[in-house]
Design a protein around this motif. Structure first.
Motif, PDB file in Angstrom:
ATOM      1  N   GLY A 338      50.437 -39.389   8.483  1.00 20.26           N
ATOM      2  CA  GLY A 338      51.866 -39.420   8.197  1.00 20.26           C
ATOM      3  C   GLY A 338      52.634 -38.664   9.267  1.00 20.26           C
ATOM      4  O   GLY A 338      52.081 -37.785   9.939  1.00 20.26           O
ATOM      5  N   SER A 339      53.901 -38.990   9.444  1.00 22.77           N
ATOM      6  CA  SER A 339      54.703 -38.332  10.474  1.00 22.77           C
ATOM      7  C   SER A 339      55.297 -37.040   9.953  1.00 22.77           C
ATOM      8  O   SER A 339      55.532 -36.878   8.744  1.00 22.77           O
ATOM      9  N   LEU A 340      55.541 -36.138  10.882  1.00 16.77           N
ATOM     10  CA  LEU A 340      56.169 -34.865  10.529  1.00 16.77           C
ATOM     11  C   LEU A 340      57.547 -35.097   9.922  1.00 16.77           C
ATOM     12  O   LEU A 340      57.940 -34.427   8.957  1.00 16.77           O
ATOM     13  N   THR A 341      58.273 -36.052  10.475  1.00 12.03           N
ATOM     14  CA  THR A 341      59.619 -36.352   9.979  1.00 12.03           C
ATOM     15  C   THR A 341      59.587 -36.730   8.507  1.00 12.03           C
ATOM     16  O   THR A 341      60.377 -36.209   7.695  1.00 12.03           O
ATOM     17  N   HIS A 342      58.669 -37.647   8.137  1.00  8.56           N
ATOM     18  CA  HIS A 342      58.594 -38.085   6.734  1.00  8.56           C
ATOM     19  C   HIS A 342      58.202 -36.932   5.818  1.00  8.56           C
ATOM     20  O   HIS A 342      58.719 -36.822   4.695  1.00  8.56           O
ATOM     21  N   GLN A 343      57.311 -36.075   6.282  1.00  5.78           N
ATOM     22  CA  GLN A 343      56.911 -34.932   5.462  1.00  5.78           C
ATOM     23  C   GLN A 343      58.097 -33.990   5.220  1.00  5.78           C
ATOM     24  O   GLN A 343      58.279 -33.475   4.115  1.00  5.78           O
ATOM     25  N   LEU A 344      58.901 -33.771   6.270  1.00  3.48           N
ATOM     26  CA  LEU A 344      60.068 -32.896   6.123  1.00  3.48           C
ATOM     27  C   LEU A 344      61.108 -33.516   5.205  1.00  3.48           C
ATOM     28  O   LEU A 344      61.725 -32.821   4.382  1.00  3.48           O
ATOM     29  N   LEU A 345      61.321 -34.817   5.346  1.00  2.96           N
ATOM     30  CA  LEU A 345      62.311 -35.490   4.504  1.00  2.96           C
ATOM     31  C   LEU A 345      61.915 -35.426   3.038  1.00  2.96           C
ATOM     32  O   LEU A 345      62.784 -35.327   2.154  1.00  2.96           O
ATOM     33  N   ARG A 346      60.621 -35.472   2.776  1.00  2.00           N
ATOM     34  CA  ARG A 346      60.166 -35.393   1.386  1.00  2.00           C
ATOM     35  C   ARG A 346      60.331 -33.995   0.807  1.00  2.00           C
ATOM     36  O   ARG A 346      60.602 -33.832  -0.380  1.00  2.00           O
ATOM     37  N   SER A 347      60.147 -32.965   1.644  1.00  2.00           N
ATOM     38  CA  SER A 347      60.145 -31.592   1.125  1.00  2.00           C
ATOM     39  C   SER A 347      61.495 -30.897   1.219  1.00  2.00           C
ATOM     40  O   SER A 347      61.715 -29.879   0.544  1.00  2.00           O
ATOM     41  N   LEU A 348      62.405 -31.404   2.050  1.00  2.00           N
ATOM     42  CA  LEU A 348      63.697 -30.742   2.231  1.00  2.00           C
ATOM     43  C   LEU A 348      64.840 -31.662   1.806  1.00  2.00           C
ATOM     44  O   LEU A 348      64.870 -32.829   2.177  1.00  2.00           O
ATOM     45  N   LYS A 349      65.762 -31.112   1.073  1.00  2.00           N
ATOM     46  CA  LYS A 349      66.937 -31.855   0.637  1.00  2.00           C
ATOM     47  C   LYS A 349      68.177 -31.245   1.281  1.00  2.00           C
ATOM     48  O   LYS A 349      68.236 -30.052   1.563  1.00  2.00           O
ATOM     49  N   ASN A 350      69.180 -32.062   1.511  1.00  2.00           N
ATOM     50  CA  ASN A 350      70.479 -31.613   2.036  1.00  2.00           C
ATOM     51  C   ASN A 350      70.368 -30.984   3.426  1.00  2.00           C
ATOM     52  O   ASN A 350      71.170 -30.126   3.791  1.00  2.00           O
ATOM     53  N   ILE A 351      69.341 -31.389   4.189  1.00  2.00           N
ATOM     54  CA  ILE A 351      69.194 -30.912   5.565  1.00  2.00           C
ATOM     55  C   ILE A 351      69.113 -32.133   6.477  1.00  2.00           C
ATOM     56  O   ILE A 351      68.309 -33.041   6.243  1.00  2.00           O
ATOM     57  N   ASP A 352      69.950 -32.158   7.509  1.00  2.00           N
ATOM     58  CA  ASP A 352      69.920 -33.258   8.470  1.00  2.00           C
ATOM     59  C   ASP A 352      68.812 -33.017   9.488  1.00  2.00           C
ATOM     60  O   ASP A 352      68.625 -31.899   9.965  1.00  2.00           O
ATOM     61  N   ILE A 353      68.080 -34.084   9.819  1.00  2.00           N
ATOM     62  CA  ILE A 353      66.995 -33.986  10.798  1.00  2.00           C
ATOM     63  C   ILE A 353      67.325 -34.871  11.993  1.00  2.00           C
ATOM     64  O   ILE A 353      67.569 -36.068  11.847  1.00  2.00           O
ATOM     65  N   HIS A 354      67.363 -34.262  13.174  1.00  2.00           N
ATOM     66  CA  HIS A 354      67.653 -34.979  14.414  1.00  2.00           C
ATOM     67  C   HIS A 354      66.350 -35.173  15.178  1.00  2.00           C
ATOM     68  O   HIS A 354      65.625 -34.204  15.426  1.00  2.00           O
ATOM     69  N   ILE A 355      66.041 -36.405  15.558  1.00  2.00           N
ATOM     70  CA  ILE A 355      64.841 -36.697  16.346  1.00  2.00           C
ATOM     71  C   ILE A 355      65.269 -37.024  17.771  1.00  2.00           C
ATOM     72  O   ILE A 355      65.996 -37.988  18.005  1.00  2.00           O
ATOM     73  N   ILE A 356      64.829 -36.212  18.704  1.00  2.00           N
ATOM     74  CA  ILE A 356      65.219 -36.376  20.104  1.00  2.00           C
ATOM     75  C   ILE A 356      64.123 -37.153  20.840  1.00  2.00           C
ATOM     76  O   ILE A 356      62.947 -36.789  20.776  1.00  2.00           O
ATOM     77  N   ALA A 357      64.507 -38.221  21.517  1.00  2.00           N
ATOM     78  CA  ALA A 357      63.543 -39.060  22.217  1.00  2.00           C
ATOM     79  C   ALA A 357      62.838 -38.282  23.320  1.00  2.00           C
ATOM     80  O   ALA A 357      63.427 -37.418  23.976  1.00  2.00           O
TER      81      ALA A 357
END
Length: 371
Positions: A338-357
């Motif tokens: 699984g991706s780190l992004t998906h894990q963070l989205l599942r565990s954190l609410k009301n926090i924006d996640i920016h993915i930089i290429a």
């Protein structure tokens, strides 16, 4: 004796209406049966302010002779002897005449509060001690009369009396703040539009910071530890790794934090099950040095579960924005772990996640780099 409660009316500059607002609330409380007195009022010959004071009892000032001249100051002892329920005291940062019992008016206010009397007071943002250097850079004026930051922090309530810079300029031109012969000089110096905009933002942000701190204290006392915390201020967290693009992330995070006028943090999660190579260790140190140069705080934790570590730090520091780099894992690794992004989205609410290429041209350490 129970200490009195303190309410401060703060504004960006003279003329916003702090004293008028204080007097207005004093009248309202008097009508409700509260014993209200004016401990000290400075009208600066503003008719509207003087008229608003009509009907409220004023404690006479005491006379002090200094250098052969008779001057007047607030009579703190008389206010305490009078024992009103509420005293209205103007210009909190005022410096008393030499020879007075206390050097500063805010010290007089402390004595009145200690006597169990509630106090409403006024102050401008430029009088806050920690902002002194910044105010000098913004306005070119070194403010001599200041109050310690703790005085604002310890107040029971802080109210921003806010008007637009345009409204304040109109009041100035109409002679409602200073005499008409001082208007042009004021507009060219302290009351320049750019100064007023910056001072207004400082005043609003200072109170927002205080509200945030009070919310944090209230959160610590909450019985439900799982209840979500909603931050009113932005906080940016940059997650760095041993990939070269980590430096790019730090710079991007600093810029985003700058746009938001927010503090920012950099986090490196060290896997305890593996050692960093010399090159990787030097790279992390470079990230830390860059973070600090850009005004950020570098955080380093040891944890095998990267997503859990990031989530825990985000909750501890009340982060609102997380910046991470594009995943370097293969598709098979993403499917299996699984991706780190998906894990963070599942565990954190009301926090924006920016993915930089990721800049493919600069990739290194692909097989060993880790969060």
């Amino acid at each position: 004796m129970k200490r009195g409660k303190h309410k401060i009316f703060i504004g960006m500059a003279p003329g916003v209406g702090k004293t008028y607002r204080m007097l207005e609330e004093g009248h309202q409380l008097r009508q409700e049966g509260i014993d209200v007195v004016i401990g000290l009022l400075e009208t600066h010959n503003r008719q509207e302010t003087a008229q608003k004071a009509a009907g409220l009892e004023i404690v006479p000032r005491k006379q002090i002779t200094y250098a052969g001249v008779v001057l007047t100051e607030m009579d703190t002892d008389a206010i305490i002897a009078r024992q009103p329920q509420l005293a209205l005291i103007d210009e909190l940062a005022h410096t008393n005449v030499p020879g007075s019992e206390r050097e500063k008016r805010y010290q007089d206010v402390e004595a009145i509060l200690d006597a169990g009397i509630d106090v409403y007071s006024t102050v401008n943002i430029q009088h806050l001690e920690s902002l002194n250097d910044l105010i000098a850079r913004i306005t070119g004026v070194v403010v001599r009369e200041r109050i310690p930051d703790r005085f604002l922090e310890e107040a029971d309530e802080v109210v921003v009396v806010d008007v637009t810079p345009e409204t304040l300029e109109e009041r100035l031109k109409e002679g409602r703040i200073y005499a008409l012969d001082k208007v042009d000089q004021s507009l060219q110096h302290f009351f320049q539009r750019r100064n007023l905009i910056a001072l207004r933002e400082l005043a609003l942000r200072e109170v927002a910071d205080n509200v945030e701190e009070e919310a944090l204290e209230a959160e610590a006392d909450r019985p439900n530890e799982n209840a979500p915390y909603c931050s009113i201020l932005e906080r940016v967290l940059v997650c760095v790794s041993t990939y070269p693009n980590a430096l790019q992330l730090v710079r991007r995070g600093a810029r985003i934090a700058g746009y938001m006028r927010a503090p920012f943090y950099c986090l490196f999660v060290d896997d305890p099950d593996r050692f960093l190579t010399r090159a990787e260790g030097l790279h992390v140190e470079t990230c830390e040095r860059l973070c600090k140069e850009l005004g950020g705080e570098f955080i380093r934790v040891s944890r095998s579960d990267k997503a859990r570590a990031i989530a825990d730090v985000a909750r501890t520091y009340h982060i609102t924005q997380i910046i991470i780099g594009q995943s370097q894992r293969s598709r098979w690794e993403l499917l299996l772990r699984g991706s780190l992004t998906h894990q963070l989205l599942r565990s954190l609410k009301n926090i924006d996640i920016h993915i930089i290429a990721t800049d493919k041209a600069n990739e290194k350490y692909t097989s060993t780099a880790h969060w």
